[in-house]
Write an enzyme that holds these catalytic residues in place. Sequence first.
Site, PDB file in Angstrom:
ATOM      1  N   GLU A   1       4.955   0.006  -1.059  1.00 49.64           N
ATOM      2  CA  GLU A   1       4.497  -0.086  -2.446  1.00 49.64           C
ATOM      3  C   GLU A   1       5.576   0.364  -3.421  1.00 49.64           C
ATOM      4  O   GLU A   1       5.285   0.662  -4.574  1.00 49.64           O
ATOM      5  CB  GLU A   1       3.232   0.769  -2.643  1.00 49.64           C
ATOM      6  CG  GLU A   1       3.416   2.269  -2.511  1.00 49.64           C
ATOM      7  CD  GLU A   1       3.245   2.775  -1.086  1.00 49.64           C
ATOM      8  OE1 GLU A   1       2.886   3.946  -0.930  1.00 49.64           O
ATOM      9  OE2 GLU A   1       3.461   2.005  -0.132  1.00 49.64           O
TER      10      GLU A   1
ATOM     11  N   ASP B   1       6.718   3.531  -7.873  1.00 51.13           N
ATOM     12  CA  ASP B   1       5.794   3.632  -6.744  1.00 51.13           C
ATOM     13  C   ASP B   1       4.367   3.519  -7.268  1.00 51.13           C
ATOM     14  O   ASP B   1       4.013   4.136  -8.287  1.00 51.13           O
ATOM     15  CB  ASP B   1       5.999   4.979  -6.032  1.00 51.13           C
ATOM     16  CG  ASP B   1       5.245   5.046  -4.714  1.00 51.13           C
ATOM     17  OD1 ASP B   1       5.808   4.610  -3.707  1.00 51.13           O
ATOM     18  OD2 ASP B   1       4.107   5.530  -4.716  1.00 51.13           O
ATOM     19  N   ILE B   2       3.524   2.719  -6.596  1.00 50.56           N
ATOM     20  CA  ILE B   2       2.119   2.593  -6.990  1.00 50.56           C
ATOM     21  C   ILE B   2       1.375   3.871  -6.617  1.00 50.56           C
ATOM     22  O   ILE B   2       1.434   4.328  -5.466  1.00 50.56           O
ATOM     23  CB  ILE B   2       1.455   1.387  -6.303  1.00 50.56           C
ATOM     24  CG1 ILE B   2       2.195   0.099  -6.664  1.00 50.56           C
ATOM     25  CG2 ILE B   2      -0.014   1.276  -6.707  1.00 50.56           C
ATOM     26  CD1 ILE B   2       1.665  -1.136  -5.943  1.00 50.56           C
TER      27      ILE B   2
END
Length: 327
Positions: A246, A203-204
């Site tokens: 994301e 996950d960003i």
Amino acid sequence: MDIQLDTAPCGYFSISDSGVIMSVNQTLLDMIGRERDELMGKHIESVMSVTNKVFFHTYFYPYIQLYGHVDEMYFSFRNREQEDVPVLLNGVRQMRDGQHIVDCVVVIMRKRIEHEKDILNTKTKLQELYQATQEANQELERLHEEYKIKEQALIKVNEQLELMASTDLLTGLKNRRFFQEKMAHHLSLYHEEQREFSLLVMDIDHFKSINDTYGHPIGDLVLGNLATLLLSISREVDVVARYGGEEFVIILANCGEEQAISIAERYRSQVASADWGEYHVTVSIGAATISAADTELSVFQKADDALYASKTGGRNRVTHAASLVRR
């Protein structure tokens, strides 16, 4: 074929991805006045008019390839006397015995006026397609006159649609559907041949702030650049996919716990050290390695729980699900 299915109150047939009839019940044979040996092994379009062949290629094939099912499609077959037999068609595409099979059920249409209205609407839509571009119009005209020649070209179009159905358009990575199919495949290999694999869920960090500060176009650019970076790092045997938003997922083939942590750290560090210009981009990663008691859902849940631990533990870090159990 079992007698209940053979004499069911609706017609049934199954075809291969290329349209070859693999099974048909007696109810459908009675509907269209055919014998079983007339249809088995033949192409389904052998019992269609030219117009319905075009309709089948224009709507049924692309839709079943993209979405895996077709519901309540108005259609017509040709009986032995070359008369139209209007039906309502439902279909579903599924994997059976190692190949994709399309199973269909049909019910004869009793309300002819409503059916004719639908046919008229379909013809109108076809006319709109004719007018869309000269190339499309010429192609459809050739389909009427040279159907046999164009059959192979249309099969290639269907293959391209299948590719599109497994690809995330924004990043060019494989999409969630493809990932789920590969997860099932790797789980099967694990149970049959003990081929170990691991899963990374990535996950960003603070991605919402990137969108809020710089706008969604920049957010999309970051997603695309990250996808390119992930592909450049990954091995050929691994599956890199965008799971949604994301969040990215990576299936690491033939990979145990220690190697999974090492690979995940390589992803994390290279993302953190990459040149992102004025944007600061890092990722948090959760990892899980398959065990005998695991299902597709449980492996993903363990990796997702590990991702949550990475997020709450300060972000820009890797956590393996096994470490959560040992605490």
